[in-house]
Design a protein around this motif. Structure first.
Motif, short mmCIF file in Angstrom:
data_model
loop_
_atom_site.label_atom_id
_atom_site.label_comp_id
_atom_site.label_asym_id
_atom_site.label_seq_id
_atom_site.Cartn_x
_atom_site.Cartn_y
_atom_site.Cartn_z
N ARG A 130 7.00 15.00 27.82
CA ARG A 130 7.64 14.44 26.62
C ARG A 130 6.83 14.84 25.40
NH1 ARG A 130 11.76 11.38 27.89
NH2 ARG A 130 11.89 10.53 29.99
N THR A 131 7.24 15.93 24.78
CA THR A 131 6.48 16.44 23.63
C THR A 131 6.79 15.70 22.35
OG1 THR A 131 8.18 18.12 23.26
CG2 THR A 131 6.30 18.74 24.65
N SER A 132 8.01 15.12 22.23
CA SER A 132 8.37 14.41 21.01
C SER A 132 7.93 12.95 21.13
CB SER A 132 9.89 14.48 20.76
OG SER A 132 10.27 15.80 20.48
N ALA A 133 6.63 12.76 21.06
CA ALA A 133 6.07 11.42 21.19
C ALA A 133 5.13 11.16 20.02
CB ALA A 133 5.32 11.27 22.51
N ALA A 134 5.22 9.95 19.49
CA ALA A 134 4.29 9.49 18.45
C ALA A 134 3.46 8.36 19.04
CB ALA A 134 5.06 9.01 17.22
N TRP A 135 2.17 8.40 18.79
CA TRP A 135 1.25 7.43 19.40
C TRP A 135 0.45 6.76 18.31
CZ3 TRP A 135 0.17 6.65 24.78
CH2 TRP A 135 -0.91 5.80 25.04
N LEU A 136 0.24 5.43 18.44
CA LEU A 136 -0.61 4.70 17.50
C LEU A 136 -1.46 3.71 18.27
CD1 LEU A 136 -1.58 3.97 14.70
CD2 LEU A 136 0.42 2.49 14.42
N SER A 137 -2.78 3.95 18.26
CA SER A 137 -3.73 3.01 18.86
C SER A 137 -4.16 2.03 17.79
CB SER A 137 -4.95 3.76 19.40
OG SER A 137 -4.57 4.65 20.43
#
Length: 875
Positions: free
Chosen positions: A61-68
């Motif tokens: 899944r390349t279209s992923a946004a991540w926020l830690s």
């Protein structure tokens, strides 16, 4: 703000070698992408982050946004800036995505709902699916953030799929989503390692030679809790009595962690143990920072070694430059640091962060070190950036942690601490802070270097203090004091200090308004709007324009007021949502006053959609008052009463003169409901009598008292007061007041049986009014006594045309008031369900009203109904 974002927080974490692939959970995670929300909810140490990172990597899944997320992200502006930036930097994000939302976040007092609305607009245009992961959401508990996320989730477009990892359920409507099949949940029961996964993990982490019975026993003791397994595996390395260790192992959450960490630490070399304890004070660290804090020079060698040893080190970027410890591991380490060592470690961290211009971290460590003087100096330097990025929550939190004597020594920090007291309603506390600030400034000998950070806020502070003193005077009803302090602020303002100039001019204009001098108020307040525009304070400029419209209404120019607001909404680039909400509230009031309740409701609905609980308290107060007056005009006094309760809760002194006090508004509505005894109690509480002198600040109360006297059939008691009020209003040019007083004088004469003089008085008042058509509700709210007089004027007076405008057309179709409301809304762009929501009725009820309208007008379509109504003068 964008330039200071930590990029590693928005990268998918790297999955370390040795982790167990839990492909059994790919199915639930894949199913979640088909709906709006996937929730991973479990205590710490259950591998939520690793699972999600591994799933994204292995499923491609390349279209992923991540926020830690971490504790500092509790500031709403910081949180939404990170979230929007994470989405816009995700692969496949189109150019310009998030620009509008980020622009809103730079405005003063940004509206969370407006930011989310702008973000939703961009998300709706996405062509490819995007997965947004919010990791450790439990660390963020600000109400504004929770409400904003709930709004985002409620209107989530199909292209976005939200994945939340947290230790406790977020405040989302989970039960409703579960019932609708919109929620996929992965909880501790699913996240626990299965026996096969425990065996696979221990075979790699603890090495060969672990008997199958030992694996089963450890799996039973830990119940698949991954953090405990990881710690156990470290403790097992090189241990001869493996079976005995496992037999003594107990599975009680925090006690297990404490025990195992102690076992791990006990087997480490003294150098490694010392490194861990010294660096545990850091939330994130890099090798040079570790060297600065430990006083050693081996950070570049030690960090990779710790990572290879699986000592709970989490890499924060692809280059293995920044790290953090696993949260549980860091907690236990910190509990073991000798208390006497903590201040030194935090001071060293503060030094390093300050040298690298990372002011927020530097402040946090200075506070943790107990070095409050240094923290104060750092905060003074941080003020410009904090104010530009609107991190008000962060700043207020810092100030609350400073001792009072430190705040009193720092004029800049003391003033900003005082402002937060005023927002909370503590005027005396605010005034005392201003006194402290002025004493501190005066104590610096001329020509000497002040002991505070040399910032723009320090140079403009004298003018700022004068502006705030004017605000306090206004909140106390001290009109002369407001004007005096505002003039002093203008004298003290430096060239180019448009915020001080605009604020001072605005307060001076408000003082003139409170004195009843509307002409001076319009001139001075107009200059304030110009100054705010010159300084780029767009939101303040346009919210002030809404106040300017109120002044035009007081001058008897409602049509001019409407044009001012409409022109502001059409400004280049459009009005920011927070400002647009204020303008729509103003327009709602103007359309209600003109008798167009349908358009008034539309504007109020637009304001509600643009604004939220994160808005300025005074803005919420004005919106509730506008909604209450509209509800009363629509014949729903109960709803008006509830809205006035909300208005009273949200009202704080110090923003605007309280020219329309809520108790007086409530009393007028009670009089219309034929409940004079209750109204009398409210009027009595306002402390006005028929013998009072005319006072513009109390005019609304006095005219409410007049209405009460008329309701009690005591018109003679009102005559003298009305004459004094009329003289004051005429001399000050308050044309709307002149019109209202003339109407009440006519009612008093009519109540005494003198209809001819009553008609002449009303005729004279209407003839002198500049824009009669904008004051329909002023007359219609008084009911039959006024409409009877208006018909008399229409037949016999010189102001017959004005009377006709106020009475409205006499249609030959017997439509009810509610049907006319529906008809006005049909003459617009709202859909049927939207009209039903605007009127607070069901869709079926709306269909019934529409059917009756069609029958009475002899038409079969919405467009034909509007056209026929126009022909017959109904619209």
């Amino acid at each position: 703000m964008a330039g200071s974002l930590i990029a590693s927080k928005m990268r998918v974490p790297v999955v370390r070698g040795g982790s167990v692939r839990r492909d059994r959970l790919d199915g639930p995670l894949d199913r979640g992408v088909a709906g709006p929300l996937t929730l991973l909810s479990a205590p710490a140490g259950f591998g939520k982050t690793t699972l999600l990172a591994d799933w994204l990597a292995c499923t491609g899944r390349t279209s992923a946004a991540w926020l830690s997320l971490d504790e500092r992200d509790g500031d709403p502006v910081r949180f939404w800036t990170y979230l929007v930036t994470a989405l816009r930097t995700a692969p496949g994000s189109p150019a310009g995505f998030g620009d509008a939302a980020l622009a809103l976040l730079t405005a003063p007092r940004p509206s969370t709902e407006a930011v989310v609305t702008a973000l939703l607009d961009d998300l709706a245009a996405l062509r490819d699916d995007v997965v947004l992961v919010l990791d450790d959401l439990h660390v963020v508990d600000a109400r504004e953030i929770r409400d904003g996320l709930a709004l985002l989730l409620e209107h989530l477009p199909p292209a976005l799929h939200l994945v939340v990892a947290c230790r406790a359920d977020p405040p989302f409507p989970l039960a409703r989503m579960r019932a609708r099949g919109e929620l996929v949940e992965v909880r501790a029961a699913e996240l626990r390692f299965t026996p096969d996964e425990v065996a696979a993990y221990l075979a790699d982490a603890a090495g060969p030679g672990l008997a199958p019975a030992d694996v089963v026993a450890l799996e039973e003791r830990t119940e698949g809790w991954i953090a405990a397994l990881q710690l156990a595996a470290l403790s097992l390395r090189g241990r001869a009595d493996v079976g005995g260790f496992i037999a003594r192992f107990a599975g009680d959450d925090r006690y297990v962690v404490d025990y195992l960490v102690e076992e791990v630490l006990r087997h480490l070399s003294p150098d490694v143990g010392d490194f861990l304890l010294r660096t545990a004070v850091l939330d994130r660290f890099t090798a040079p920072l570790c060297d600065a804090v430990t006083g050693r020079d081996d950070g570049a060698r030690t960090l990779p070694a710790l990572e290879r040893a699986n000592l709970f080190l989490v890499p924060l970027d692809d280059h293995r430059e920044w790290y953090r410890y696993h949260h549980l591991f860091a907690d236990v380490l910190r509990a073991r640091i000798p208390a006497g060592r903590l201040p030194l470690l935090h001071r060293r961290a503060a030094d390093w962060f300050e040298r690298h211009d990372l002011v927020e971290e530097s402040v946090e460590h200075a506070l943790a070190a107990g070095d409050v003087d240094r923290a104060a100096r750092l905060m003074e330097r941080a003020v410009p950036a904090i104010r530009r990025s609107r991190h008000d929550t962060t700043f207020r939190g810092w100030l609350a942690r400073l001792p009072d004597e430190v705040l009193r020594r720092s004029p800049v920090l003391g003033v900003f601490r005082g402002w937060s007291l005023m927002v909370a309603g503590d005027l005396e506390g605010f005034a005392a802070r201003l006194d402290d600030a002025e004493r501190a400034l005066a104590a610096v000998p001329p020509g000497s270097e002040p002991p505070w950070a040399d910032t723009e806020e320090l140079h403009t502070l004298p003018a700022t203090i004068a502006v705030y003193r004017a605000s306090i005077a206004q909140a106390r009803g001290d009109v002369a004091g407001t004007a005096a302090h505002a003039r002093r602020a203008l004298d003290l303002a430096r060239p180019g200090d448009h915020l001080s100039l605009g604020s001072a001019s605005g307060l001076l204009g408000l003082a003139s308004w409170a004195e009843g001098d509307v002409a001076s108020a319009l001139r001075t307040f107009g200059r304030a709007v110009t100054s705010l525009r010159a300084g780029g304070n767009v939101v303040d400029e346009l919210t002030s324009t809404a106040v300017l419209a109120d002044m035009w209404l007081a001058a008897g120019r409602p049509l001019t007021a409407r044009r001012v607001c409409e022109r502001a909404l059409r400004r280049d680039g459009g009005a920011p949502p927070a400002a647009a909400a204020s303008l729509h509230v103003a327009l709602s009031g103007l359309h209600r006053e003109a008798g167009d309740l349908g358009r008034a409701r539309e504007h109020l609905g637009t304001a509600d959609a643009l604004d939220d609980r994160g808005s300025v308290v005074e803005g919420r107060h004005r919106r509730h008052v506008a909604a209450a007056l509209l509800a009363a005009a629509e014949g729903d006094p109960d709803a008006a009463d509830v809205l006035l309760d909300r208005a009273e809760q949200d009202h704080l002194p110090g923003f605007l003169p309280d020219l329309h006090p809520v108790p007086a508004i409530r009393a007028r509505i009670l009089l219309r409901r034929q409940r004079p005894l209750e109204a009398a109690d409210l009027v009595r509480g306002r402390g006005v009598t028929p013998d009072d002198r005319a006072d513009p600040l109390r005019e609304y109360d006095h005219l409410t008292l007049v209405r009460l006297l008329l309701a009690r059939r005591r018109p003679d008691r009102a005559t003298g007061l009305l004459e004094r009020l009329l003289d004051a209003a005429q001399s000050a040019g308050r044309a709307r007041s002149v019109l209202e007083i003339g109407m009440l004088q006519a009612l008093a004469l009519d109540a005494r049986g003198d209809r001819p003089r009553a008609r002449e008085t009303l005729d004279r008042a209407l003839t002198g009014a500049p824009e009669t058509a904008g004051h329909v509700r002023l007359f219609l709210d008084e009911g039959t006594p006024v409409t009877d007089l208006l018909r008399d004027v229409e037949r016999h007076g010189t102001a017959s045309e004005q009377a006709r405008l106020l009475l409205g057309p006499s249609p030959d179709v017997a439509l009810t008031g509610r049907e006319i409301q529906v008809l006005r809304l049909l003459d617009g762009e709202l859909t049927g369900p939207q009209i039903a929501r605007a009127l607070y009725v069901t869709h079926n009820t709306l269909r019934t009203h529409t059917k009756h309208i069609f029958t009475k007008l002899d038409v079969t379509t919405r467009r034909a109904a509007v056209a026929r109504a126009r022909e017959r003068g109904v619209l």
